[in-house]
Design a protein around this motif. Structure first.
Motif, PDB file in Angstrom:
ATOM      1  N   ALA A 109       2.500   6.930  13.045  1.00 59.22           N
ATOM      2  CA  ALA A 109       1.430   7.373  12.765  1.00 59.22           C
ATOM      3  C   ALA A 109       0.662   8.285  13.773  1.00 59.22           C
ATOM      4  CB  ALA A 109       0.386   6.294  12.318  1.00 59.22           C
ATOM      5  N   LEU A 110       0.458   7.641  15.156  1.00 53.99           N
ATOM      6  CA  LEU A 110       0.090   8.387  16.249  1.00 53.99           C
ATOM      7  C   LEU A 110       0.926   9.960  16.463  1.00 53.99           C
ATOM      8  CD1 LEU A 110      -1.152   5.730  18.757  1.00 53.99           C
ATOM      9  CD2 LEU A 110      -2.784   7.476  17.713  1.00 53.99           C
ATOM     10  N   SER A 111       2.141   9.507  16.541  1.00 52.93           N
ATOM     11  CA  SER A 111       3.197  10.478  17.059  1.00 52.93           C
ATOM     12  C   SER A 111       2.797  11.773  15.994  1.00 52.93           C
ATOM     13  CB  SER A 111       4.478  10.231  17.318  1.00 52.93           C
ATOM     14  OG  SER A 111       4.761   9.466  16.155  1.00 52.93           O
ATOM     15  N   HIS A 112       2.652  11.406  14.809  1.00 54.91           N
ATOM     16  CA  HIS A 112       2.486  12.389  13.466  1.00 54.91           C
ATOM     17  C   HIS A 112       1.005  12.823  13.211  1.00 54.91           C
ATOM     18  CE1 HIS A 112       6.597  13.070  12.363  1.00 54.91           C
ATOM     19  NE2 HIS A 112       7.037  11.976  12.690  1.00 54.91           N
ATOM     20  N   ALA A 113       0.261  12.493  14.093  1.00 56.33           N
ATOM     21  CA  ALA A 113      -1.284  12.487  13.895  1.00 56.33           C
ATOM     22  C   ALA A 113      -1.593  12.397  12.492  1.00 56.33           C
ATOM     23  CB  ALA A 113      -1.607  13.936  14.454  1.00 56.33           C
ATOM     24  N   LEU A 114      -1.227  11.106  11.869  1.00 58.00           N
ATOM     25  CA  LEU A 114      -1.467  10.821  10.524  1.00 58.00           C
ATOM     26  C   LEU A 114      -2.915  10.233  10.481  1.00 58.00           C
ATOM     27  CD1 LEU A 114       1.751   9.208   9.418  1.00 58.00           C
ATOM     28  CD2 LEU A 114       1.317  11.405   9.277  1.00 58.00           C
ATOM     29  N   SER A 115      -3.643  10.531   9.466  1.00 60.00           N
ATOM     30  CA  SER A 115      -4.738  10.056   9.155  1.00 60.00           C
ATOM     31  C   SER A 115      -4.594   9.402   7.844  1.00 60.00           C
ATOM     32  CB  SER A 115      -5.910  10.874   8.859  1.00 60.00           C
ATOM     33  OG  SER A 115      -5.751  11.916   7.812  1.00 60.00           O
ATOM     34  N   MET A 153       9.243   2.940   9.140  1.00 56.34           N
ATOM     35  CA  MET A 153       8.903   3.890  10.261  1.00 56.34           C
ATOM     36  C   MET A 153       9.204   5.452   9.614  1.00 56.34           C
ATOM     37  SD  MET A 153       9.819   2.052  13.584  1.00 56.34           S
ATOM     38  CE  MET A 153       9.419   3.435  14.736  1.00 56.34           C
ATOM     39  N   ALA A 154      10.553   5.400   9.270  1.00 57.88           N
ATOM     40  CA  ALA A 154      10.997   6.669   8.512  1.00 57.88           C
ATOM     41  C   ALA A 154      10.195   7.286   7.246  1.00 57.88           C
ATOM     42  CB  ALA A 154      12.671   6.534   8.177  1.00 57.88           C
ATOM     43  N   LEU A 155       9.954   6.014   6.565  1.00 53.52           N
ATOM     44  CA  LEU A 155       8.916   6.758   5.204  1.00 53.52           C
ATOM     45  C   LEU A 155       7.710   6.825   5.393  1.00 53.52           C
ATOM     46  CD1 LEU A 155      10.838   4.197   2.925  1.00 53.52           C
ATOM     47  CD2 LEU A 155      11.496   6.573   3.176  1.00 53.52           C
ATOM     48  N   LEU A 156       7.005   6.622   6.690  1.00 55.87           N
ATOM     49  CA  LEU A 156       5.473   6.453   6.886  1.00 55.87           C
ATOM     50  C   LEU A 156       5.056   7.793   6.621  1.00 55.87           C
ATOM     51  CD1 LEU A 156       3.136   4.411   7.107  1.00 55.87           C
ATOM     52  CD2 LEU A 156       3.394   4.911   9.680  1.00 55.87           C
ATOM     53  N   HIS A 157       5.545   8.785   7.222  1.00 51.09           N
ATOM     54  CA  HIS A 157       4.916  10.142   7.504  1.00 51.09           C
ATOM     55  C   HIS A 157       4.923  11.158   6.379  1.00 51.09           C
ATOM     56  CE1 HIS A 157       8.449  12.203   9.172  1.00 51.09           C
ATOM     57  NE2 HIS A 157       7.887  13.190   8.746  1.00 51.09           N
ATOM     58  N   GLY A 158       5.742  10.516   5.210  1.00 48.38           N
ATOM     59  CA  GLY A 158       5.580  11.395   3.988  1.00 48.38           C
ATOM     60  C   GLY A 158       6.282  12.576   4.018  1.00 48.38           C
ATOM     61  N   ALA A 159       7.707  12.578   4.589  1.00 50.54           N
ATOM     62  CA  ALA A 159       8.549  13.877   4.808  1.00 50.54           C
ATOM     63  C   ALA A 159       8.965  14.642   3.635  1.00 50.54           C
ATOM     64  CB  ALA A 159       9.692  13.483   5.705  1.00 50.54           C
ATOM     65  N   GLN A 160       9.116  15.754   3.627  1.00 52.29           N
ATOM     66  CA  GLN A 160       9.799  16.383   2.593  1.00 52.29           C
ATOM     67  C   GLN A 160      11.039  16.775   2.559  1.00 52.29           C
ATOM     68  OE1 GLN A 160       6.552  19.857   4.062  1.00 52.29           O
ATOM     69  NE2 GLN A 160       7.597  20.671   1.955  1.00 52.29           N
ATOM     70  N   VAL A 161      11.688  16.196   3.787  1.00 52.35           N
ATOM     71  CA  VAL A 161      13.258  16.128   3.606  1.00 52.35           C
ATOM     72  C   VAL A 161      13.611  14.745   4.389  1.00 52.35           C
ATOM     73  CG1 VAL A 161      15.330  17.086   4.505  1.00 52.35           C
ATOM     74  CG2 VAL A 161      13.705  18.572   3.470  1.00 52.35           C
ATOM     75  N   LEU A 162      14.373  13.869   3.710  1.00 56.01           N
ATOM     76  CA  LEU A 162      14.613  12.553   4.213  1.00 56.01           C
ATOM     77  C   LEU A 162      15.893  12.519   4.315  1.00 56.01           C
ATOM     78  CD1 LEU A 162      13.270   9.771   4.825  1.00 56.01           C
ATOM     79  CD2 LEU A 162      13.563   9.248   2.427  1.00 56.01           C
ATOM     80  N   LEU A 163      16.506  12.203   5.831  1.00 58.35           N
ATOM     81  CA  LEU A 163      17.820  11.927   6.042  1.00 58.35           C
ATOM     82  C   LEU A 163      17.908  10.368   6.277  1.00 58.35           C
ATOM     83  CD1 LEU A 163      18.389  14.559   9.021  1.00 58.35           C
ATOM     84  CD2 LEU A 163      18.821  14.645   6.273  1.00 58.35           C
ATOM     85  N   LEU A 164      18.915   9.925   5.691  1.00 57.95           N
ATOM     86  CA  LEU A 164      19.090   8.292   5.749  1.00 57.95           C
ATOM     87  C   LEU A 164      20.615   8.437   5.981  1.00 57.95           C
ATOM     88  CD1 LEU A 164      17.369   7.037   2.382  1.00 57.95           C
ATOM     89  CD2 LEU A 164      16.494   7.216   4.998  1.00 57.95           C
TER      90      LEU A 164
END
Ligand code: ATP
Length: 253
Positions: A109-115, A153-164
């Motif tokens: 959350a901190l590294s992506h500056a998520l609120s 962690m991978a799903l937290l920042h709400g990415a538009q493109v997800l690589l698994l």
């Protein structure tokens, strides 16, 4: 000259075009090209050594290709907008030994500056059955729990493109079902999802389309029905028969 800023593109989702990568004398990627549009779930299939992980790492911006173009939500891979738009779950995710699971989520959350990330974090912990172990360090958790933490962690920042990359490894059936449901939900919200897997049943169950790689390039790209026709196997053949036919011949289609 168009008025578009340099490097910007109207292409959404993920575009991979003519990717090449050589390790010493080994050509891992040899002109790899495919696309994943918004809302699609694409399975990246291929035999061992086909180049799936190398492709994923290039797309994620952690490995530089020798040639080719990658566009993520309209931005060139490796740029700040591309990195903000993408999320990558590696095949062997690293967790920090000194941070507990909750602190890992806070770190993302901190590294992506998520609120306002806390409710989403709670929902992920709940969904992957991690609420009870949120205060524990990775070293005290099972392999499957660590993978579920990395997934959260991978799903937290709400990415538009997800690589698994091989996300189902080590997951129990319940966690695998949750992951399939989460991926389906995200695609429904317009996220472009690329899943590399050896599990052909997984590809059959969740993917809208499969990209089959061999020797660093695409040998087939389509729905299971289209791949059956390309492989020249009967209509009722399972994906394993299709996969073996396509990767044995290694003929581009
Ligand atoms: P698998 O299904 O076994 O995980 P893969 O399709 O993910 O395989 P990659 O891991 O991308 O394949 O490997 C593609 C080729 O590149 C292989 O021949 C591999 O040995 C080689 N390769 C990958 N990474 C490196 C590296 N860091 N150094 C040297 N060779 C590498």
């Amino acid at each position: 000259m168009s008025g578009e800023p340099l490097g910007a593109s109207n292409e959404r989702g993920l575009v991979v075009d003519g990717l090449e990568r050589v390790f010493d004398d080994k050509r891992a990627l040899d002109g790899l090209s495919f696309q994943v549009t918004d809302g699609e779930i694409v399975a990246l299939l291929g035999p061992n050594g086909a180049g799936k992980t190398t492709a994923m790492r290039c797309i994620a911006g952690v490995l530089l290709p020798d040639a080719g173009r990658i566009t993520i939500a309209g931005a060139p891979a490796g740029t700040v907008p591309a990195q903000a738009a993408i999320s990558f779950l590696p095949e062997h995710p690293d967790l920090y030994p000194g941070l507990n699971i909750d602190e890992h989520l806070r770190f993302v959350a901190l590294s992506h500056a998520l609120s306002g990330w806390r409710p989403r974090a709670e929902a992920l912990l709940e969904r992957f059955d991690l609420s009870e172990v949120r205060d524990q360090l990775p070293g005290s958790l099972s392999q499957g729990m660590r993978r579920k933490a990395a997934l959260s962690m991978a799903l937290l920042h709400g990415a538009q493109v997800l690589l698994l990359d091989e996300p189902f490894n080590g997951l129990d059936p319940q966690a695998a079902a949750e992951l399939r449901a989460v991926v389906g939900d995200l695609a429904g919200q317009g996220v472009a999802v690329l899943v590399s897997t050896h599990g052909l049943d997984t590809a059959d169950r969740i993917a809208t389309r499969s990209v089959v790689m061999a020797a660093g390039r695409v040998v087939a790209d389509g729905t299971t029905a289209q791949l059956r026709r390309l492989a020249g196997v009967p209509d009722d053949a399972d994906l394993e028969a299709v996969f073996l036919a396509l990767t044995r011949s290694d003929s581009s289609v």
